[in-house]
Design an enzyme around this catalytic site. Sequence first.
Site, PDB file in Angstrom:
ATOM      1  N   GLY A  72     -20.180   7.146   4.313  1.00  0.00           N
ATOM      2  CA  GLY A  72     -19.248   7.447   3.227  1.00  0.00           C
ATOM      3  C   GLY A  72     -19.958   7.377   1.896  1.00  0.00           C
ATOM      4  O   GLY A  72     -20.362   6.304   1.433  1.00  0.00           O
ATOM      5  N   GLY A  91     -18.721   8.057  -1.022  1.00  0.00           N
ATOM      6  CA  GLY A  91     -17.662   8.167  -2.024  1.00  0.00           C
ATOM      7  C   GLY A  91     -17.881   7.206  -3.179  1.00  0.00           C
ATOM      8  O   GLY A  91     -19.018   6.817  -3.477  1.00  0.00           O
ATOM      9  N   VAL A 134     -17.147   3.991  -3.579  1.00  0.00           N
ATOM     10  CA  VAL A 134     -17.737   2.697  -3.221  1.00  0.00           C
ATOM     11  C   VAL A 134     -19.137   2.900  -2.654  1.00  0.00           C
ATOM     12  O   VAL A 134     -20.093   2.221  -3.055  1.00  0.00           O
ATOM     13  CB  VAL A 134     -16.859   1.931  -2.203  1.00  0.00           C
ATOM     14  CG1 VAL A 134     -17.525   0.616  -1.819  1.00  0.00           C
ATOM     15  CG2 VAL A 134     -15.472   1.677  -2.767  1.00  0.00           C
ATOM     16  N   LYS A 157       0.860  -1.182   0.000  1.00  0.00           N
ATOM     17  CA  LYS A 157       0.000   0.000   0.000  1.00  0.00           C
ATOM     18  C   LYS A 157       0.897   1.233   0.000  1.00  0.00           C
ATOM     19  O   LYS A 157       2.050   1.173   0.413  1.00  0.00           O
ATOM     20  CB  LYS A 157      -0.863  -0.012   1.282  1.00  0.00           C
ATOM     21  CG  LYS A 157      -2.106   0.810   1.209  1.00  0.00           C
ATOM     22  CD  LYS A 157      -3.279   0.043   0.650  1.00  0.00           C
ATOM     23  CE  LYS A 157      -4.500   0.930   0.576  1.00  0.00           C
ATOM     24  NZ  LYS A 157      -5.659   0.253   0.017  1.00  0.00           N
TER      25      LYS A 157
END
Length: 365
Positions: A191, A193, A195, A91
Amino acid sequence: MELTTTETTGTAAVLGRMEEHDHEEVLFCFDRTTGLRAIIAVHDTTLGPALGGTRMWPYASEGDALNDVLRLSRGMTYKSALAGLDLGGGKAVIIGDSRTDKTEAMFRRFGRFVDSLNGRYITAEDVGMSTAEMVNIHKETKHVAGLPEEMGGSGDPSPVTAYGVYCGMKAAAKEAFGTDSLNGRKVSVQGAGNVGAALVGHLVKEGAQVFLTDIHEDRLAAIAALHPVTIVGPDEVYDLDVDIYSPCALGATVNDDTLARLKCAVIAGAANNQLAEEEVHGRVVLEKGILYAPDFLVNAGGIINCAWERKGYVREAALKQTEGIYDTALRIFRRSKEEGVPTYLAASREAEQRVRSMRQAGIRF
Ligand code: NAD
């Protein structure tokens, strides 16, 4: 010598942190001209090259950024192992505000750093990033996934991630409620966003009642214009009387404070590292009778999509493999019950077994 707080991210401390969970490599990236400050962590390459997204976030300190990248890269090893992919875990984090700090030069410079790892690390999108940044990174390195379709890539992996979360959520519903139908279920999505937006689409289509929160009004407005959702405040989301809580923003939202408030029967969402402290909060969740669908299990759709991009993209095949999350989740819930351990641990054990058995067989990337 005792370490002072200013030395907590010094060499000794970083190596100590790497030793804790066997991280192979950590690369600190700095470029004065573009203002790039980034960290790339390669956790484990036993199963294959370490593939994992780059996150852009205004971390309060380098220590916070380091903690995040170490945890996230380890999570990627588990995620790919559990999804049966021939990929290791890595990552990257870029310290900065994705709304104001992005420049082409910064991402090209970052691409050079990715390239310096010679394919041991392959990057993709994560929070704060989009395919546009992948294009700029790709100008400097071929070790990028999640490129736009017109460039031969698979595009933004988020819709596939959302589909996998949806499948994992249905498996959790089956386990918790005896039916995998989400029709009429109350689901809070934290969230709005990339997704979150796609997940809301699946939920609404199946007849779920969706409660949605975000810290950005524009994100909420965009989804509310398309779907019948109830908008709630960022803190209010923890007090709702819902069946399922779906964290799709940042990690560590399942913690001492929220566990005292959450009334849901299931936690299933896309965010990485949802349990603030795995050992503590994984156990509390179990004791409270909440079924936790491990994040690295249910959010594997994106990495599955990236894996297909690398071998020749076939969207139907990526979606089909992503559907496998449903069966894997049911198997993990069963193992959790049989072994009397939290679901995250049952999932970690299965992932670790796969990595260990390949290592023992001398199979390495
Ligand atoms: P995104 O940046 O598109 O969306 C995140 C959203 O969360 C943003 O709208 C942001 O405003 C909101 N947010 C941040 N803090 C919040 C808070 N305290 N309360 C409410 N909302 C908040 O990111 P994304 O791509 O949708 O990813 C969401 C999560 O899923 C991340 O944790 C990411 O690591 C994880 N994930 C994403 C993918 C993928 O394919 N995109 C794959 C696996 C895991």
